[in-house]
Design a protein around this motif. Structure first.
Motif, PDB file in Angstrom:
ATOM      1  N   ILE A  86       0.825  -1.206   0.000  1.00 31.30           N
ATOM      2  CA  ILE A  86       0.000   0.000   0.000  1.00 31.30           C
ATOM      3  C   ILE A  86       0.860   1.258   0.000  1.00 31.30           C
ATOM      4  O   ILE A  86       0.576   2.229  -0.698  1.00 31.30           O
ATOM      5  N   ASP A  87       1.927   1.252   0.767  1.00 31.17           N
ATOM      6  CA  ASP A  87       2.763   2.446   0.920  1.00 31.17           C
ATOM      7  C   ASP A  87       3.750   2.572  -0.234  1.00 31.17           C
ATOM      8  O   ASP A  87       4.961   2.445  -0.065  1.00 31.17           O
ATOM      9  N   THR A  88       3.233   2.822  -1.427  1.00 29.06           N
ATOM     10  CA  THR A  88       4.098   2.941  -2.589  1.00 29.06           C
ATOM     11  C   THR A  88       4.763   4.321  -2.615  1.00 29.06           C
ATOM     12  O   THR A  88       4.151   5.331  -2.262  1.00 29.06           O
ATOM     13  N   GLU A  89       5.988   4.337  -3.054  1.00 28.83           N
ATOM     14  CA  GLU A  89       6.798   5.557  -2.979  1.00 28.83           C
ATOM     15  C   GLU A  89       6.190   6.706  -3.767  1.00 28.83           C
ATOM     16  O   GLU A  89       6.257   7.867  -3.346  1.00 28.83           O
ATOM     17  N   ASP A  90       5.536   6.389  -4.891  1.00 26.87           N
ATOM     18  CA  ASP A  90       4.996   7.462  -5.729  1.00 26.87           C
ATOM     19  C   ASP A  90       3.800   8.160  -5.087  1.00 26.87           C
ATOM     20  O   ASP A  90       3.391   9.227  -5.556  1.00 26.87           O
ATOM     21  N   ASN A  91       3.259   7.590  -4.011  1.00 27.58           N
ATOM     22  CA  ASN A  91       2.108   8.218  -3.361  1.00 27.58           C
ATOM     23  C   ASN A  91       2.451   8.812  -1.992  1.00 27.58           C
ATOM     24  O   ASN A  91       1.565   9.327  -1.304  1.00 27.58           O
ATOM     25  N   MET A  92       3.705   8.754  -1.591  1.00 24.87           N
ATOM     26  CA  MET A  92       4.081   9.315  -0.304  1.00 24.87           C
ATOM     27  C   MET A  92       4.158  10.840  -0.400  1.00 24.87           C
ATOM     28  O   MET A  92       4.689  11.394  -1.368  1.00 24.87           O
ATOM     29  N   TYR A  93       3.629  11.506   0.589  1.00 27.19           N
ATOM     30  CA  TYR A  93       3.545  12.973   0.575  1.00 27.19           C
ATOM     31  C   TYR A  93       4.934  13.608   0.709  1.00 27.19           C
ATOM     32  O   TYR A  93       5.765  13.176   1.496  1.00 27.19           O
ATOM     33  N   GLN A  94       5.135  14.632  -0.108  1.00 22.94           N
ATOM     34  CA  GLN A  94       6.329  15.466   0.011  1.00 22.94           C
ATOM     35  C   GLN A  94       5.886  16.926   0.073  1.00 22.94           C
ATOM     36  O   GLN A  94       4.832  17.291  -0.463  1.00 22.94           O
ATOM     37  N   GLU A  95       6.656  17.729   0.729  1.00 16.96           N
ATOM     38  CA  GLU A  95       6.287  19.132   0.929  1.00 16.96           C
ATOM     39  C   GLU A  95       5.959  19.802  -0.404  1.00 16.96           C
ATOM     40  O   GLU A  95       6.710  19.690  -1.374  1.00 16.96           O
ATOM     41  N   GLY A  96       4.828  20.451  -0.431  1.00 13.91           N
ATOM     42  CA  GLY A  96       4.395  21.130  -1.655  1.00 13.91           C
ATOM     43  C   GLY A  96       3.338  20.357  -2.422  1.00 13.91           C
ATOM     44  O   GLY A  96       2.664  20.922  -3.300  1.00 13.91           O
ATOM     45  N   ASP A  97       3.156  19.063  -2.104  1.00 11.89           N
ATOM     46  CA  ASP A  97       2.128  18.262  -2.765  1.00 11.89           C
ATOM     47  C   ASP A  97       0.738  18.660  -2.283  1.00 11.89           C
ATOM     48  O   ASP A  97       0.559  19.076  -1.126  1.00 11.89           O
ATOM     49  N   GLN A  98      -0.239  18.536  -3.163  1.00 15.21           N
ATOM     50  CA  GLN A  98      -1.635  18.749  -2.789  1.00 15.21           C
ATOM     51  C   GLN A  98      -2.232  17.417  -2.343  1.00 15.21           C
ATOM     52  O   GLN A  98      -2.237  16.454  -3.101  1.00 15.21           O
ATOM     53  N   ARG A  99      -2.701  17.372  -1.125  1.00 14.33           N
ATOM     54  CA  ARG A  99      -3.290  16.140  -0.613  1.00 14.33           C
ATOM     55  C   ARG A  99      -4.742  16.003  -1.091  1.00 14.33           C
ATOM     56  O   ARG A  99      -5.498  16.970  -1.136  1.00 14.33           O
ATOM     57  N   LYS A 100      -5.106  14.754  -1.413  1.00 11.77           N
ATOM     58  CA  LYS A 100      -6.483  14.423  -1.769  1.00 11.77           C
ATOM     59  C   LYS A 100      -6.971  13.298  -0.846  1.00 11.77           C
ATOM     60  O   LYS A 100      -6.240  12.338  -0.594  1.00 11.77           O
ATOM     61  N   GLY A 101      -8.182  13.465  -0.344  1.00 11.83           N
ATOM     62  CA  GLY A 101      -8.744  12.458   0.547  1.00 11.83           C
ATOM     63  C   GLY A 101     -10.077  11.957   0.015  1.00 11.83           C
ATOM     64  O   GLY A 101     -10.943  12.754  -0.373  1.00 11.83           O
ATOM     65  N   TYR A 102     -10.233  10.644  -0.025  1.00 15.20           N
ATOM     66  CA  TYR A 102     -11.451  10.031  -0.548  1.00 15.20           C
ATOM     67  C   TYR A 102     -12.167   9.295   0.582  1.00 15.20           C
ATOM     68  O   TYR A 102     -11.698   8.248   1.046  1.00 15.20           O
ATOM     69  N   LEU A 103     -13.271   9.880   1.039  1.00 15.06           N
ATOM     70  CA  LEU A 103     -14.060   9.223   2.078  1.00 15.06           C
ATOM     71  C   LEU A 103     -14.817   8.057   1.455  1.00 15.06           C
ATOM     72  O   LEU A 103     -15.589   8.246   0.498  1.00 15.06           O
ATOM     73  N   THR A 104     -14.602   6.847   1.968  1.00 17.85           N
ATOM     74  CA  THR A 104     -15.321   5.684   1.463  1.00 17.85           C
ATOM     75  C   THR A 104     -16.016   4.994   2.630  1.00 17.85           C
ATOM     76  O   THR A 104     -15.453   4.854   3.713  1.00 17.85           O
ATOM     77  N   PHE A 105     -17.238   4.563   2.380  1.00 15.51           N
ATOM     78  CA  PHE A 105     -18.049   3.925   3.420  1.00 15.51           C
ATOM     79  C   PHE A 105     -18.393   2.498   3.006  1.00 15.51           C
ATOM     80  O   PHE A 105     -18.881   2.260   1.896  1.00 15.51           O
TER      81      PHE A 105
END
Length: 306
Positions: A86-105
């Protein structure tokens, strides 16, 4: 007969009665202990027989595994190179990135779903609902509301039964198609997003989960795991717990697929929605529904499965 002799006879009779009662008590006690001993022996014999049968079954399983080693190895080798994590390097946050959050139920529809939808509507936020099969009129109304209010409708399984859907790829496909057809009939939408019960990393299935990913690939269905868990299935969790778990989780990623639940015992999840969404916005996280452009959070990378 003299009165003295009568008294003597009465005492003797009473004495004999006492002796007889004592004898009967002794006999009953001995008989009871014998019955208990016999019952205990029978129980022990049954247990020994049962253990012996279990031993034979285990031995047979071991033998079967040994004799079918080549076949099993070939089956596993088919997906030996599948990429997992799950913790793939291309998705790890770095300063300046815009975070996106997907609420799933998950576990939708349920008694709190309309309350969740009310809160999201008030907040003007869209989410994703992975649903199960329910042919009640109340459930149909919820399916339609999810679609009509702009949320993403996804599939979790029709039966919501691990043992059924993971028994074979045919059973899995049948369950998935049944839910897809049903939701299309009710809402007019053809669902193309899926979530595995327990995630693609579950240890319930006896089959390699990549087999089921292959089925989804063949049917152009995109599946999503999650990389942030609200922790709302445990006992005694609070609104603060949900908010903390999610906000800490999303801090690690550029794209966070957040897993929440709706069920009879998940009242705190419902209560947490407004606080959670506001906390995400304060952290500069875009709260979005899953769509075709969403980063694929997958433990088994679908594009690595032929």
């Amino acid at each position: 007969m003299p009165e003295k002799d009568i008294d003597t006879i009465n005492r003797q009779q009473q004495r004999r009665k006492r002796i007889n009662r004592i004898k009967n008590g002794i006999v009953i006690t001995i008989a009871s202990w014998m019955l208990i001993s016999i019952a205990t022996i029978i129980i022990l014999v049954v247990q020994v027989v049962g253990l012996n049968q279990k031993y034979k079954k285990i031995n047979a399983m071991v033998t079967s595994l040994d004799t079918s080693e080549t076949e099993d190895t070939e089956q596993n080798d088919k997906y030996a190179n599948v990429v997992t994590g799950i913790d793939t390097e291309d998705n790890m946050y770095q300063e300046g990135d815009q975070r996106k959050g997907y609420l799933t139920f998950d576990c939708i529809p349920n008694e709190n779903t309309n309350v969740i939808l009310d809160a999201l509507k008030e907040l003007n936020v869209k989410a994703t609902f992975f649903v199960t099969g329910d042919d009640s009129e109340e459930a149909k109304a919820i399916y339609r509301r999810i679609v009509n209010e702009g949320h993403t409708l996804g599939m979790l399984s029709y039966s919501n039964s691990y043992s059924k859907i993971y028994s074979s790829t045919d059973s899995f496909l049948e369950d998935m198609q049944k839910l897809q057809d049903y939701l299309r009939e009710v809402t007019g939408v053809t669902c193309k997003y899926y979530r595995f019960l327990g995630g693609s990393f579950n240890e319930i299935s006896d089959l390699n989960m990549a087999e089921f990913v292959h089925v989804l690939n063949e049917n152009q269905i995109v599946y999503y795991d999650w990389n942030v868990n609200a922790g709302d299935t445990g006992a005694n969790y609070t609104v603060d717990d949900v908010v903390m778990n999610v906000t800490q989780g999303v801090s690690h990623y550029k794209n966070s697929v957040i897993r929440l639940h709706d069920s009879d015992h998940n009242q705190k999840t419902t209560e947490a929605i407004t606080t959670l969404v506001n906390a995400l916005k304060e952290a500069d996280v875009d709260v979005l529904p899953i769509d075709e452009s969403t980063y694929k959070v997958q433990y088994i990378k679908a594009d690595s499965v032929d």
